[in-house]
Design a protein around this motif. Structure first.
Motif, short mmCIF file in Angstrom:
data_model
loop_
_atom_site.label_atom_id
_atom_site.label_comp_id
_atom_site.label_asym_id
_atom_site.label_seq_id
_atom_site.Cartn_x
_atom_site.Cartn_y
_atom_site.Cartn_z
N GLU A 140 0.77 -1.00 -0.51
CA GLU A 140 0.08 0.08 0.02
C GLU A 140 0.56 1.54 -0.31
O GLU A 140 1.89 1.13 0.19
CB GLU A 140 -0.88 0.04 1.49
CG GLU A 140 -2.06 -0.74 1.00
CD GLU A 140 -2.79 -0.79 -0.23
OE1 GLU A 140 -3.86 0.79 0.00
OE2 GLU A 140 -2.58 -1.86 -1.10
N PRO A 141 0.70 2.26 -0.47
CA PRO A 141 0.99 3.72 -0.29
C PRO A 141 1.64 4.06 0.71
O PRO A 141 0.98 3.73 2.88
CB PRO A 141 0.07 4.92 -0.57
CG PRO A 141 -0.89 3.91 -1.33
CD PRO A 141 -1.18 2.56 -0.78
N PRO A 142 2.49 4.56 0.96
CA PRO A 142 3.66 5.08 2.57
C PRO A 142 2.56 5.51 3.41
O PRO A 142 2.75 5.60 3.92
CB PRO A 142 4.89 5.11 2.49
CG PRO A 142 5.13 4.96 0.45
CD PRO A 142 3.87 4.97 0.46
N THR A 186 -0.65 3.83 9.85
CA THR A 186 -2.39 3.93 10.21
C THR A 186 -2.52 2.18 9.96
O THR A 186 -3.33 1.67 11.05
CB THR A 186 -3.60 4.40 9.08
OG1 THR A 186 -3.15 5.84 9.44
CG2 THR A 186 -4.87 3.94 9.80
N PHE A 187 -2.81 1.51 8.27
CA PHE A 187 -3.09 -0.51 8.73
C PHE A 187 -2.40 -0.42 9.75
O PHE A 187 -3.01 -1.94 10.38
CB PHE A 187 -2.68 -0.68 7.38
CG PHE A 187 -3.56 0.42 6.35
CD1 PHE A 187 -4.93 1.00 6.77
CD2 PHE A 187 -3.12 0.03 4.86
CE1 PHE A 187 -5.08 1.24 5.49
CE2 PHE A 187 -3.63 0.63 3.65
CZ PHE A 187 -5.68 0.90 4.18
N TYR A 188 -0.93 -0.68 10.26
CA TYR A 188 0.09 -1.66 10.90
C TYR A 188 -0.79 -1.24 12.45
O TYR A 188 -0.63 -1.91 12.95
CB TYR A 188 1.35 -1.20 11.08
CG TYR A 188 2.48 -1.81 9.86
CD1 TYR A 188 1.94 -4.14 9.70
CD2 TYR A 188 3.15 -1.10 9.05
CE1 TYR A 188 2.94 -3.64 9.17
CE2 TYR A 188 3.83 -1.93 7.98
CZ TYR A 188 3.75 -2.97 8.40
OH TYR A 188 4.21 -3.96 7.21
N ALA A 189 -1.28 -0.29 12.83
CA ALA A 189 -1.63 0.26 14.63
C ALA A 189 -2.91 -0.19 13.82
O ALA A 189 -2.63 -0.73 15.16
CB ALA A 189 -1.95 2.02 14.31
#
Length: 695
Positions: free
Chosen positions: A222-224, A229-232
């Motif tokens: 995904e875009p950096p 947000t996704f990791y969180a």
């Protein structure tokens, strides 16, 4: 196989044939009823001896009452049912022929249609079928909202690749927040217990761990600016799982953190408070400073982060003695931190260019390539041996086993990109089938049918989608041509549900490349009740340029949809034979003016002479409101272009009509006069040449 397994295998063979026949042919096809009768006969024989017939479905495996039923044919049926989210099907002895037929009809539907209707179980209940029971598997994030099916489940466990649509759905889950990701992981745990036979609780936890690592790989693409947000959300999800699962999954993550970089990245997104909670969950109730020390030593933390986590834990753990110091003071001195590691001085050795060490990653890649080369060579040798046995040796009872084994090897050729060998093997099989005994030919025919109805089509489309003009794509098209007769049905089924224009073009291109000798097989589907599919078939028949297609296209003259009739005219014009021109004349009476106009413009000199009575009647017909102006204009221009003298009396009649009002009527008079002059004008005589030169 023991008698029970043999009886079960016969039932499954009839079930696969009935589903396949139902999927490929219209309801009026008499073979559909025969396949259902054969299935019912096999079921009654089985149930009289062993009771209800219950088949459990894996990704590529089938088992009946715990007995595995092996073979390529059954693997294809398993794949077909599994993509329709079926885990188990149980047929009770009270199920009659109408119920069996209804189940076959439902199971043969495209998976998109089944999904839209609410699943196989829902369709059976709507049809009032209670003697056939099914168990389905789906991943859900909310109680009533279906998210992903069984194929996505196996993809998340590293046993496949998510489709673009499934991947988008997973991203939506990651975007929704940690609570939705937690529900998703909870469902992966539940599905692992259902779909993976004999799996333990520890095994289910490992599957959730694998799903978390798969989500990490998805996030990396995904875009950096969105990754953090996704990791969180992913990192916070394990703390929201049900109590027992939460402890097991958190424990697995913390245990793997020392070696697993993906887990380190995920845990790095946690706040000190969240990480402290994780440590307490993993340590369990009544945990002590010693338990915490054991866990925290395995985590690659920076000093400041470790100190912050220990400070939080110090407040939550029971005191060990009244004068005990802080937990941070007691544990920090026992820990080592990555940033404080002392960098060793390089050894004092002379540089020798001849002793350059290959990096570990590159060496692993070389070993993998060498292994693939070795495996591919072994597969090539095995295929050659099996083809020889299938063509020249082997007893009748062994032929099916040889065919099943060969099908598995041919399937492996995709993995190694051996498309030329795949094409050669299919050509050899076709040759053997046409020059051998009937029993051997039937075995090979079943083998080819099994290959065509399995994942073969999905794989060749994946290769063609990536590049249409590559050598691999050329070999793939050659494979398709060898399996043309077997692939027509599967391609049409896919064409029926495909909505992407580029993929529809690719499917039509494949059909058109099958060759004119297959026009009859394709033309058999022009009576289908799906207008959009029939329009595609008409287009393909026209691109085949086969005279055999003319009778099939002629059947479309009365089709209910004008778009189909228009495509039929285009196809007949593309074929261009006298028979095709004769059939175009039938479309001159079409109720839609655009179709009549297209038919008129598609006529050549031969067709115009055949259509002359209709054209003359058209020109002489009164048209007070000029609704047929375009048709009359095209008719005048056509007869003038081809110089058809039989039309002169009618043209002069139109040209000599009394003065009338209306621009279009005057225009028709003018065109008729010009056409008459062109037809009557004698050809210009050529002047004689003098000494090879024109005067």
């Amino acid at each position: 196989m023991e008698p029970k397994a043999q009886a079960a295998a016969r039932v499954l063979r009839h079930l696969g044939l009935a589903i396949k026949t139902s999927a490929l042919y219209p309801a009026s096809y008499p073979g559909k009823a025969r396949t259902v009768e054969a299935l019912l006969t096999g079921l009654r024989a089985y149930m009289e001896a062993y009771g209800p017939f219950s088949v459990r479905i894996g990704k590529q495996t089938l088992s009946v009452d715990g007995l595995p039923i092996d073979g390529w044919t059954y693997s294809n049926l398993a794949h077909f049912l599994y993509t329709r989210k079926l885990l188990q099907v149980t047929i009770l002895p009270t199920a009659g022929q109408s119920q069996i037929a209804a189940f076959v009809s439902i199971a043969s539907k495209e998976r998109n249609q089944i999904d839209a209707a609410g699943g196989v179980e829902h369709l059976l209940q709507e049809a009032g079928i209670w003697d056939i029971q099914v168990k389905e598997l789906v991943l859900r994030v909310e109680e009533e909202v279906e998210i992903l099916d069984l194929s996505a489940f196996f993809s998340l466990l590293g046993q496949g690749r998510l489709s673009p649509q499934e991947r988008d759905q997973v991203i939506d889950i990651l975007r929704s927040g940690p609570d939705q990701v937690a529900k998703f992981l909870q469902n992966v745990h539940s599905m692992a217990g259902e779909a993976l036979h004999g799996i333990t609780e520890e095994g289910q936890v490992q599957q959730v761990y694998q799903a978390i690592r798969s989500l990490d790989r998805i996030i990396l693409d995904e875009p950096p600016d969105q990754q953090q947000t996704f990791y969180a959300h992913l990192a916070g999800a394990p703390l929201l799982l049900a109590e027992k699962l939460r402890r097991n999954v958190v424990g697995a993550l913390l245990s793997g953190a020392k070696e697993d970089i993906a887990v380190q990245i995920i845990l790095g997104q946690l706040s000190s408070d969240q990480l402290a909670n994780m440590i307490l969950v993993a340590a369990g109730e009544g945990s002590t400073a010693d338990d915490v020390t054991t866990i925290i030593r395995s985590l690659p933390l920076e000093r400041d982060k470790a100190k912050s986590v220990l400070s939080i834990l110090d407040l939550r753990l029971p005191r060990q003695g009244e004068s005990g110091g802080s937990l941070a003071d007691a544990i920090l001195s026992q820990l080592s931190f990555p940033s404080e590691a002392v960098e060793e001085a390089p050894p004092a050795v002379a540089f020798d260019a001849e002793k350059i060490v290959i990096p570990v990653e590159e060496l692993a890649r070389y070993r993998k390539e060498a292994q693939n080369i070795g495996e591919a060579q072994a597969i090539r040798e095995a295929i050659k041996t099996l083809l020889d046995v299938l063509g020249n040796e082997g007893e009748q009872r062994e032929l099916q086993d040889v065919a099943d084994t060969l099908a598995g090897y041919l399937n492996d050729l995709f993995q190694y990109g051996e498309f030329a060998l795949l094409r050669e093997s299919l050509e050899v099989l076709k040759a053997i089938s046409s020059t051998t005994s009937q029993a051997r030919a039937e075995t090979i025919s079943g083998l080819l049918e099994g290959i065509a109805s399995g994942p073969f089509l999905d794989r060749i489309l994946a290769v063609l989608w990536e590049g249409r003009d590559t050598p691999a794509a050329q070999e793939i098209r050659a494979c398709v041509k060898v399996l043309a007769e077997q692939l027509i049905g599967p391609i049409l089924r896919m064409l029926d549900v495909e909505h992407r224009p580029r993929m529809r073009d690719l499917l039509c291109d494949l059909l058109a490349r099958l060759g004119p000798e297959h026009a009859d097989s394709l033309g058999a589907f022009v009576t289908d009740n799906r207008w959009y599919l029939v329009r595609n078939i008409a287009d393909v028949l026209g691109r085949m340029r086969s005279p055999q297609a003319v009778p099939h296209l002629a059947r479309l003259v009365g089709h209910a949809d004008s778009r189909v009739r228009m495509e039929a005219v285009n196809a007949l014009a593309g074929i261009g034979t006298e028979a095709a021109q004769a059939q175009i004349c039938a479309f001159l009476k079409d109720p839609e003016p655009p179709v009549r106009l297209r038919a008129l413009s598609s006529l050549d000199a031969y067709g115009l002479r055949l259509a002359m009575p209709a054209l003359l009647a058209l020109l002489e017909d009164r048209d007070p409101f000029n609704r047929r102006f375009a048709l009359k204009q095209a008719a005048i221009e056509s007869v003038a272009r081809l110089g058809i003298r039989e039309a002169l009396p009618t043209l002069k009649k139109v040209a000599g009509a009394p003065f009338v009002l209306g621009r279009r009527r005057r225009e028709l008079r003018r065109l008729a006069r010009m056409a008459s002059a062109i037809i009557e004008e004698p050809p210009i005589a050529r002047a004689p040449e003098v000494d090879g030169k024109k005067p």
